[in-house]
Design an enzyme around this catalytic site. Structure first.
Site, PDB file in Angstrom:
ATOM      1  N   HIS A  93       0.850  -1.191   0.000  1.00 34.27           N
ATOM      2  CA  HIS A  93       0.000   0.000   0.000  1.00 34.27           C
ATOM      3  C   HIS A  93       0.887   1.242   0.000  1.00 34.27           C
ATOM      4  CE1 HIS A  93      -2.751   3.105   1.381  1.00 34.27           C
ATOM      5  NE2 HIS A  93      -3.693   2.349   0.843  1.00 34.27           N
ATOM      6  N   GLU A 141      -3.492   3.195  -7.152  1.00 34.89           N
ATOM      7  CA  GLU A 141      -3.876   4.343  -6.317  1.00 34.89           C
ATOM      8  C   GLU A 141      -2.849   5.464  -6.470  1.00 34.89           C
ATOM      9  OE1 GLU A 141      -6.383   2.519  -2.660  1.00 34.89           O
ATOM     10  OE2 GLU A 141      -4.338   3.085  -2.184  1.00 34.89           O
TER      11      GLU A 141
HETATM   12  O1  G3P Z   1      -6.410   1.871   0.368  1.00 34.86           O
HETATM   13  C1  G3P Z   1      -7.348   2.838   0.055  1.00 34.86           C
HETATM   14  C2  G3P Z   1      -6.795   4.172   0.033  1.00 34.86           C
HETATM   15  O2  G3P Z   1      -5.463   4.386   0.072  1.00 34.86           O
HETATM   16  C3  G3P Z   1      -7.595   5.224  -0.593  1.00 34.86           C
HETATM   17  O3  G3P Z   1      -7.837   6.097   0.443  1.00 34.86           O
HETATM   18  O4  G3P Z   1      -9.080   7.738   1.676  1.00 34.86           O
HETATM   19  O5  G3P Z   1      -8.523   8.139  -0.715  1.00 34.86           O
HETATM   20  O6  G3P Z   1     -10.218   6.427  -0.121  1.00 34.86           O
HETATM   21  P1  G3P Z   1      -8.993   7.176   0.301  1.00 34.86           P
END
Ligand code: G3P
Length: 222
Positions: A93, A141
């Protein structure tokens, strides 16, 4: 695990562990049964056992280490996570980055004990490299959007397309960062993802049940 899926990463939010964490997981279970969709939750290691024994939806650990049983004080052992009832684990992550060889070793350890792997990446190039390690899912992400108000689906549709294209049909993609509503889910799936990974949209919501139901509606036509 049924795809498409919405995976909530409870991170270390106050609402994500202990009694409050259990309430959030129970809400996921409620929405899964109500809407007939697939949802999972990645909880802190300390909560895996308690939570996994209470619900029949997939529970993920947020991380494991590629250690074997024996020495290794403080490391997270794949066998122990499996025995605690986890379905799978997140790896790499953005908030818990590990070197490529450690990702490789961790996927292998997870596979040895039967844990499903979701490996995170920050770019199409990294997705391409991680795909060679053959995890069960790859989660794209963009770090600058994590925890923010603009979703990856809104800000980076072209990059999502590129990630989906670059990993080919053999590897399946989740997308995450800033995901908060049904439209984000719908757009992500339309762009070729098999689900979303999110955190703050649920963990910091005034009404997480409402948010989960809305997110779930974004999956309904799929
Ligand atoms: O693992 C999920 C994450 O990093 C995304 O976070 O708070 O942007 O939904 P968020």
């Amino acid at each position: 695990m049924k795809l498409p899926v919405i995976i909530t990463n409870s991170k270390n939010y106050h609402t994500g562990y202990g009694e409050e964490g259990m309430k959030i997981v129970q809400l996921h279970k409620k929405i899964v049964h109500e809407l007939g969709i697939s949802m999972a939750v990645a909880v802190p290691i300390t909560d895996v056992q308690n939570v996994a024994r209470s619900v029949n939806i997939p529970i993920f650990a947020q991380h494991i280490d590629p250690v074997v049983a024996g020495k290794g004080t403080g490391s997270i052992l794949a066998e122990a996570v499996k025995e605690a009832g986890a379905f799978g684990t997140l790896l790499n992550h953005s908030e818990k980055r590990i070197p490529f060889d450690v990702i490789d070793a961790s996927i292998k350890r997870a596979r040895e004990v039967g844990l499903y792997t979701v490996v995170c990446c920050e770019s199409p190039e990294e997705a391409f490299e991680i795909a060679k390690l053959d995890p069960d899912l790859i989660a794209y992400e963009p770090p600058e959007l994590i925890g923010g108000t603009v979703s990856v689906a809104t800000a980076k549709p072209d990059v999502i397309r590129r990630v989906v294209e670059i990993v080919g049909e053999d590897h399946k993609i989740l997308v995450g960062a800033g995901v908060k509503n049904a439209e984000d889910v719908r757009v992500s799936l339309d762009l070729g993802a098999v689900g979303v990974l999110l955190a703050s949209g649920v963990m910091q919501a005034k009404d997480p049940e409402w948010v989960l139901r809305d997110l779930g509606k974004g999956m309904r036509k799929f």
